[in-house]
Design an enzyme around this catalytic site. Sequence first.
Site, PDB file in Angstrom:
ATOM      1  N   ARG A  68       0.832  -1.203   0.000  1.00 10.17           N
ATOM      2  CA  ARG A  68       0.000   0.000   0.000  1.00 10.17           C
ATOM      3  C   ARG A  68       0.871   1.260   0.000  1.00 10.17           C
ATOM      4  O   ARG A  68       1.887   1.317   0.695  1.00 10.17           O
ATOM      5  CB  ARG A  68      -0.935  -0.005   1.218  1.00 10.17           C
ATOM      6  CG  ARG A  68      -1.963  -1.125   1.137  1.00 10.17           C
ATOM      7  CD  ARG A  68      -2.986  -1.015   2.255  1.00 10.17           C
ATOM      8  NE  ARG A  68      -3.790  -2.221   2.334  1.00 10.17           N
ATOM      9  CZ  ARG A  68      -4.882  -2.467   1.611  1.00 10.17           C
ATOM     10  NH1 ARG A  68      -5.327  -1.554   0.761  1.00 10.17           N
ATOM     11  NH2 ARG A  68      -5.545  -3.602   1.729  1.00 10.17           N
ATOM     12  N   ASP A  69       0.440   2.254  -0.770  1.00 12.80           N
ATOM     13  CA  ASP A  69       1.142   3.535  -0.821  1.00 12.80           C
ATOM     14  C   ASP A  69       1.047   4.208   0.548  1.00 12.80           C
ATOM     15  O   ASP A  69      -0.003   4.189   1.196  1.00 12.80           O
ATOM     16  CB  ASP A  69       0.528   4.433  -1.902  1.00 12.80           C
ATOM     17  CG  ASP A  69       1.441   5.588  -2.274  1.00 12.80           C
ATOM     18  OD1 ASP A  69       1.976   5.578  -3.401  1.00 12.80           O
ATOM     19  OD2 ASP A  69       1.633   6.493  -1.430  1.00 12.80           O
ATOM     20  N   ILE A  70       2.130   4.822   0.969  1.00 13.99           N
ATOM     21  CA  ILE A  70       2.179   5.461   2.281  1.00 13.99           C
ATOM     22  C   ILE A  70       1.305   6.715   2.332  1.00 13.99           C
ATOM     23  O   ILE A  70       0.902   7.157   3.412  1.00 13.99           O
ATOM     24  CB  ILE A  70       3.657   5.789   2.649  1.00 13.99           C
ATOM     25  CG1 ILE A  70       3.835   5.881   4.151  1.00 13.99           C
ATOM     26  CG2 ILE A  70       4.154   7.025   1.928  1.00 13.99           C
ATOM     27  CD1 ILE A  70       5.292   5.889   4.588  1.00 13.99           C
ATOM     28  N   ASN A 112       4.210   6.604 -13.496  1.00  8.48           N
ATOM     29  CA  ASN A 112       4.896   7.854 -13.798  1.00  8.48           C
ATOM     30  C   ASN A 112       6.333   7.525 -14.191  1.00  8.48           C
ATOM     31  O   ASN A 112       7.022   6.801 -13.463  1.00  8.48           O
ATOM     32  CB  ASN A 112       4.890   8.766 -12.570  1.00  8.48           C
ATOM     33  CG  ASN A 112       3.485   9.163 -12.165  1.00  8.48           C
ATOM     34  OD1 ASN A 112       2.663   9.471 -13.017  1.00  8.48           O
ATOM     35  ND2 ASN A 112       3.201   9.148 -10.874  1.00  8.48           N
ATOM     36  N   GLU A 167       8.860  10.100  -8.898  1.00  7.98           N
ATOM     37  CA  GLU A 167       9.632  10.525  -7.726  1.00  7.98           C
ATOM     38  C   GLU A 167      10.611   9.450  -7.266  1.00  7.98           C
ATOM     39  O   GLU A 167      11.698   9.777  -6.800  1.00  7.98           O
ATOM     40  CB  GLU A 167       8.679  10.902  -6.583  1.00  7.98           C
ATOM     41  CG  GLU A 167       7.902  12.166  -6.876  1.00  7.98           C
ATOM     42  CD  GLU A 167       6.839  12.460  -5.833  1.00  7.98           C
ATOM     43  OE1 GLU A 167       6.722  11.667  -4.874  1.00  7.98           O
ATOM     44  OE2 GLU A 167       6.144  13.474  -6.000  1.00  7.98           O
ATOM     45  N   VAL A 168      10.195   8.202  -7.331  1.00  5.41           N
ATOM     46  CA  VAL A 168      11.057   7.110  -6.861  1.00  5.41           C
ATOM     47  C   VAL A 168      11.626   6.386  -8.087  1.00  5.41           C
ATOM     48  O   VAL A 168      10.860   5.885  -8.926  1.00  5.41           O
ATOM     49  CB  VAL A 168      10.261   6.123  -5.980  1.00  5.41           C
ATOM     50  CG1 VAL A 168      11.159   4.978  -5.527  1.00  5.41           C
ATOM     51  CG2 VAL A 168       9.659   6.845  -4.778  1.00  5.41           C
ATOM     52  N   HIS A 209       7.389   1.457 -10.751  1.00  2.89           N
ATOM     53  CA  HIS A 209       6.226   1.074  -9.935  1.00  2.89           C
ATOM     54  C   HIS A 209       4.963   1.386 -10.701  1.00  2.89           C
ATOM     55  O   HIS A 209       4.859   2.400 -11.388  1.00  2.89           O
ATOM     56  CB  HIS A 209       6.227   1.775  -8.574  1.00  2.89           C
ATOM     57  CG  HIS A 209       6.498   3.246  -8.632  1.00  2.89           C
ATOM     58  ND1 HIS A 209       7.754   3.765  -8.848  1.00  2.89           N
ATOM     59  CD2 HIS A 209       5.673   4.318  -8.498  1.00  2.89           C
ATOM     60  CE1 HIS A 209       7.691   5.073  -8.843  1.00  2.89           C
ATOM     61  NE2 HIS A 209       6.442   5.447  -8.645  1.00  2.89           N
ATOM     62  N   HIS A 246       1.086   2.233 -10.045  1.00  2.00           N
ATOM     63  CA  HIS A 246       0.074   2.606  -9.054  1.00  2.00           C
ATOM     64  C   HIS A 246      -1.221   1.902  -9.441  1.00  2.00           C
ATOM     65  O   HIS A 246      -1.643   1.963 -10.597  1.00  2.00           O
ATOM     66  CB  HIS A 246      -0.188   4.110  -9.081  1.00  2.00           C
ATOM     67  CG  HIS A 246       0.968   4.969  -8.695  1.00  2.00           C
ATOM     68  ND1 HIS A 246       1.084   5.565  -7.451  1.00  2.00           N
ATOM     69  CD2 HIS A 246       2.064   5.364  -9.386  1.00  2.00           C
ATOM     70  CE1 HIS A 246       2.192   6.283  -7.403  1.00  2.00           C
ATOM     71  NE2 HIS A 246       2.806   6.187  -8.566  1.00  2.00           N
TER      72      HIS A 246
HETATM   73  P1  5GP Z   1       5.799   8.418  -8.106  1.00  2.00           P
HETATM   74  O1  5GP Z   1       5.516   9.867  -7.910  1.00  2.00           O
HETATM   75  O2  5GP Z   1       7.274   8.129  -8.184  1.00  2.00           O
HETATM   76  O3  5GP Z   1       5.022   7.815  -9.245  1.00  2.00           O
HETATM   77  O4  5GP Z   1       5.198   7.674  -6.839  1.00  2.00           O
HETATM   78  C1  5GP Z   1       5.934   7.388  -5.683  1.00  2.00           C
HETATM   79  C2  5GP Z   1       4.947   6.917  -4.659  1.00  2.00           C
HETATM   80  O5  5GP Z   1       5.654   6.278  -3.616  1.00  2.00           O
HETATM   81  C3  5GP Z   1       4.125   8.039  -4.016  1.00  2.00           C
HETATM   82  O6  5GP Z   1       2.742   7.797  -4.242  1.00  2.00           O
HETATM   83  C4  5GP Z   1       4.509   7.962  -2.544  1.00  2.00           C
HETATM   84  O7  5GP Z   1       3.404   8.227  -1.680  1.00  2.00           O
HETATM   85  C5  5GP Z   1       5.013   6.546  -2.406  1.00  2.00           C
HETATM   86  N1  5GP Z   1       5.993   6.355  -1.361  1.00  2.00           N
HETATM   87  C6  5GP Z   1       7.097   7.123  -1.144  1.00  2.00           C
HETATM   88  N2  5GP Z   1       7.808   6.632  -0.110  1.00  2.00           N
HETATM   89  C7  5GP Z   1       7.139   5.537   0.337  1.00  2.00           C
HETATM   90  C8  5GP Z   1       7.384   4.596   1.393  1.00  2.00           C
HETATM   91  O8  5GP Z   1       8.357   4.673   2.128  1.00  2.00           O
HETATM   92  N3  5GP Z   1       6.476   3.603   1.547  1.00  2.00           N
HETATM   93  C9  5GP Z   1       5.380   3.474   0.739  1.00  2.00           C
HETATM   94  N4  5GP Z   1       4.551   2.461   0.993  1.00  2.00           N
HETATM   95  N5  5GP Z   1       5.119   4.346  -0.262  1.00  2.00           N
HETATM   96  C10 5GP Z   1       5.989   5.359  -0.462  1.00  2.00           C
END
Ligand code: 5GP
Length: 120
Positions: A32-34, A91, A99-100, A104, A106
């Site tokens: 699950r997303d945080i 993304n 961001e990461v 991934h 979603h």
């Molecule tokens: P992006 O913007 O890269 O597509 O999405 C990164 C997602 O990772 C965001 O929705 C953010 O809430 C989630 N996220 C960031 N750090 C963590 C974490 O430590 N644990 C979890 N479960 N989700 C994270």
Amino acid sequence: MAYDDSNIFARILRGEIPCDKVFEDDHVLAFRDINPQAPVHVLVIPKGPYRSWTEFSATASDGEIAALVRAVGTVAADLGVVEQGYRVLSNIGADGGQEVPHLHLHLFGGRRLGRMIAAD
Ligand code: 5GP
């Protein structure tokens, strides 16, 4: 640019940071997303060190690719969003808002999700 082993999802995969796991097999982890944007908001990731869809689609094995695709379907069914519908989104890179730097997907569900892309 090399894969950054210190990114947050690499650390989750190594067990250094906890996650709320909903699915795991040999190639995939889903948790699950945080910071959930919907009642169901799960991140489905390959276990291999792929930064993006670009890398994954070009260099992952057929087994890894099949596993990721199938995992999304399994998670959607397990979390009960198939009947009402759901959204899968990735993304990628700067314009994509990634961001990461670990690929991934979603998976959003549990409410009407509105427009696909924000106006700005
Ligand atoms: P992006 O913007 O890269 O597509 O999405 C990164 C997602 O990772 C965001 O929705 C953010 O809430 C989630 N996220 C960031 N750090 C963590 C974490 O430590 N644990 C979890 N479960 N989700 C994270």
